[in-house]
Design a protein around this motif. Structure first.
Motif, PDB file in Angstrom:
ATOM      1  N   LEU A 147      -6.340  35.768  47.286  1.00  0.00           N
ATOM      2  CA  LEU A 147      -5.600  36.390  46.190  1.00  0.00           C
ATOM      3  C   LEU A 147      -6.273  37.700  45.810  1.00  0.00           C
ATOM      4  CD1 LEU A 147      -5.023  33.338  43.803  1.00  0.00           C
ATOM      5  CD2 LEU A 147      -3.447  34.272  45.500  1.00  0.00           C
ATOM      6  N   ASP A 148      -5.472  38.752  45.713  1.00  0.00           N
ATOM      7  CA  ASP A 148      -5.962  39.979  45.104  1.00  0.00           C
ATOM      8  C   ASP A 148      -5.638  39.864  43.621  1.00  0.00           C
ATOM      9  OD1 ASP A 148      -6.713  40.843  47.583  1.00  0.00           O
ATOM     10  OD2 ASP A 148      -4.954  42.108  47.895  1.00  0.00           O
ATOM     11  N   ILE A 149      -6.677  39.891  42.813  1.00  0.00           N
ATOM     12  CA  ILE A 149      -6.536  39.672  41.372  1.00  0.00           C
ATOM     13  C   ILE A 149      -6.852  40.976  40.652  1.00  0.00           C
ATOM     14  CG2 ILE A 149      -7.463  38.397  39.391  1.00  0.00           C
ATOM     15  CD1 ILE A 149      -8.165  36.112  41.341  1.00  0.00           C
ATOM     16  N   PRO A 196      -7.118  37.417  55.802  1.00  0.00           N
ATOM     17  CA  PRO A 196      -7.189  36.130  55.103  1.00  0.00           C
ATOM     18  C   PRO A 196      -5.937  35.874  54.253  1.00  0.00           C
ATOM     19  CG  PRO A 196      -8.912  37.645  54.346  1.00  0.00           C
ATOM     20  CD  PRO A 196      -8.228  38.306  55.489  1.00  0.00           C
ATOM     21  N   HIS A 197      -5.179  36.940  53.987  1.00  0.00           N
ATOM     22  CA  HIS A 197      -3.941  36.746  53.220  1.00  0.00           C
ATOM     23  C   HIS A 197      -2.897  35.954  54.011  1.00  0.00           C
ATOM     24  CE1 HIS A 197      -4.773  39.047  49.547  1.00  0.00           C
ATOM     25  NE2 HIS A 197      -5.542  39.793  50.323  1.00  0.00           N
ATOM     26  N   PHE A 198      -3.074  35.841  55.339  1.00  0.00           N
ATOM     27  CA  PHE A 198      -2.161  35.011  56.149  1.00  0.00           C
ATOM     28  C   PHE A 198      -2.223  33.544  55.720  1.00  0.00           C
ATOM     29  CE2 PHE A 198      -2.650  37.821  60.233  1.00  0.00           C
ATOM     30  CZ  PHE A 198      -2.013  38.853  59.579  1.00  0.00           C
ATOM     31  N   TYR A 200     -17.025  43.430  48.914  1.00  0.00           N
ATOM     32  CA  TYR A 200     -16.687  44.854  48.984  1.00  0.00           C
ATOM     33  C   TYR A 200     -15.442  45.209  48.175  1.00  0.00           C
ATOM     34  CZ  TYR A 200     -16.638  49.476  51.148  1.00  0.00           C
ATOM     35  OH  TYR A 200     -16.694  50.829  51.362  1.00  0.00           O
ATOM     36  N   GLU A 201     -14.607  44.194  47.897  1.00  0.00           N
ATOM     37  CA  GLU A 201     -13.363  44.436  47.162  1.00  0.00           C
ATOM     38  C   GLU A 201     -13.364  43.567  45.906  1.00  0.00           C
ATOM     39  OE1 GLU A 201     -10.220  43.518  49.910  1.00  0.00           O
ATOM     40  OE2 GLU A 201     -10.593  45.315  51.110  1.00  0.00           O
ATOM     41  N   PRO A 202     -13.685  44.150  44.766  1.00  0.00           N
ATOM     42  CA  PRO A 202     -13.816  43.341  43.549  1.00  0.00           C
ATOM     43  C   PRO A 202     -12.560  42.523  43.218  1.00  0.00           C
ATOM     44  CG  PRO A 202     -14.717  45.541  43.191  1.00  0.00           C
ATOM     45  CD  PRO A 202     -14.056  45.558  44.547  1.00  0.00           C
ATOM     46  N   TRP A 203     -11.421  42.920  43.749  1.00  0.00           N
ATOM     47  CA  TRP A 203     -10.165  42.229  43.439  1.00  0.00           C
ATOM     48  C   TRP A 203      -9.876  41.064  44.382  1.00  0.00           C
ATOM     49  CZ3 TRP A 203     -10.729  47.199  45.268  1.00  0.00           C
ATOM     50  CH2 TRP A 203     -10.417  47.386  46.616  1.00  0.00           C
ATOM     51  N   HIS A 204     -10.554  40.998  45.519  1.00  0.00           N
ATOM     52  CA  HIS A 204     -10.179  40.028  46.554  1.00  0.00           C
ATOM     53  C   HIS A 204     -10.987  38.733  46.437  1.00  0.00           C
ATOM     54  CE1 HIS A 204      -8.755  38.890  50.680  1.00  0.00           C
ATOM     55  NE2 HIS A 204      -9.886  38.202  50.642  1.00  0.00           N
ATOM     56  N   TRP A 205     -10.289  37.630  46.190  1.00  0.00           N
ATOM     57  CA  TRP A 205     -10.928  36.317  46.027  1.00  0.00           C
ATOM     58  C   TRP A 205     -10.250  35.320  46.943  1.00  0.00           C
ATOM     59  CZ3 TRP A 205     -15.134  35.671  42.774  1.00  0.00           C
ATOM     60  CH2 TRP A 205     -15.471  36.818  42.035  1.00  0.00           C
TER      61      TRP A 205
HETATM   62 ZN   LIG Z   1      -7.068  40.959  49.544  1.00  0.00          ZN
END
Ligand SMILES: [Zn+2]
Length: 261
Positions: free
Chosen positions: A209-211, A202-204, A251-256
């Motif tokens: 955003l990884d926060i 999805p970063h493409f 699953y990834e608390p940083w990934h929004w």
């Molecule tokens: Zn990410």
């Protein structure tokens, strides 16, 4: 107006979970939940144990502040099960967990597309967690960055007020990643986590955003995520990010991901 119409969309959080019966009926389910919270076996890529790491997200989805061991929480689970046509036990078992995960996953960016260069801007490096980050890696979708700025301004205001502090709480670890850059990450570190190795990230899109929310920035080890899901920054995001058009990857608390139009 964009934000208003987004919030106005009917989500599960707005659905009526109440009036499913007397809380006393759910005391036994609550007891089972207090065990399953730490022991339920399920698979997400690899074997997982328990759902305690997702309690803040579960509370948000079930529209309750009640703890996972409580009868009230079990009652909300039963309300969810009723809506989904599942057995109304109040027990957050594997079937129910996967149903909720499917609901969470359905809110994410899909299909994944590659951002047009014209849709991206280079964000000021002051917005990033790593002040030495390569200038090539500061690109973000314009609309997503606007929304992100509004969101972190409000987050900083709220958290600074609460804690009598001043200063930023949220920063970006990683934003737009081109397919070529993603491929180079794969080559450099074949043992990196699944998201970093993804062929369709999805970063493409420039809208993921990884926060930084605390702990080790992007490590999926349970011990690390256990720290992250308790931070004020994370809890604020869980509670409020949807108002700005952002949805989590559970699953990834940083990934929004920015999913508003
Ligand atoms: Zn990410």
């Amino acid at each position: 107006m964009v934000i208003l119409s987004f919030v106005g969309a009917v989500g599960l959080a707005q659905m009526p979970f109440g009036a499913t019966g007397n809380s006393a009926d759910f005391t036994k389910a609550a007891k089972t939940n207090s065990i399953l919270k730490n022991t339920l076996r399920w698979k997400w890529g690899k074997q997982q144990k328990g759902w305690y790491l997702y309690v803040p997200l579960l509370q948000k989805t079930l529209a309750t502040e009640a703890g996972p061991d409580s009868a009230e929480f079990a009652e909300k689970v039963a309300g969810y099960q009723r809506i989904k046509g599942l057995r109304r036990s109040g027990v957050l078992n594997q079937t129910t967990l996967f149903s909720i995960i499917k609901h969470w996953q359905s809110k994410r960016i899909r299909p994944i597309y590659e951002a047009k260069e014209s849709a991206l801007l280079t964000a000021p490096i002051t917005n990033f967690y790593d002040p030495t980050r390569d200038l090539e890696l500061l690109k973000v979708d314009r609309t997503a960055f606007d929304a992100y700025k509004r969101m972190i301004d409000d987050a900083d205001k709220a958290l600074n007020e609460k804690n009598g502090e001043s200063g930023p709480y949220l920063s970006i670890i990683s934003s737009y990643r081109s397919p070529a850059y993603q491929a180079s990450l794969r080559k450099k570190d074949p043992k990196a986590n699944r998201a970093q190795l993804a062929y369709r990230s999805p970063h493409f899109t420039g809208r993921a955003l990884d926060i930084y929310v605390g702990g080790e920035p992007v490590t999926t080890k349970d011990e690390n995520r256990a720290i992250q899901v308790k931070t004020q920054a994370y809890l604020w995001l869980v509670e409020n990010a949807d108002k700005y058009g952002f949805e989590p990857y559970f699953y990834e608390p940083w990934h929004w991901e920015y999913v508003a139009p």
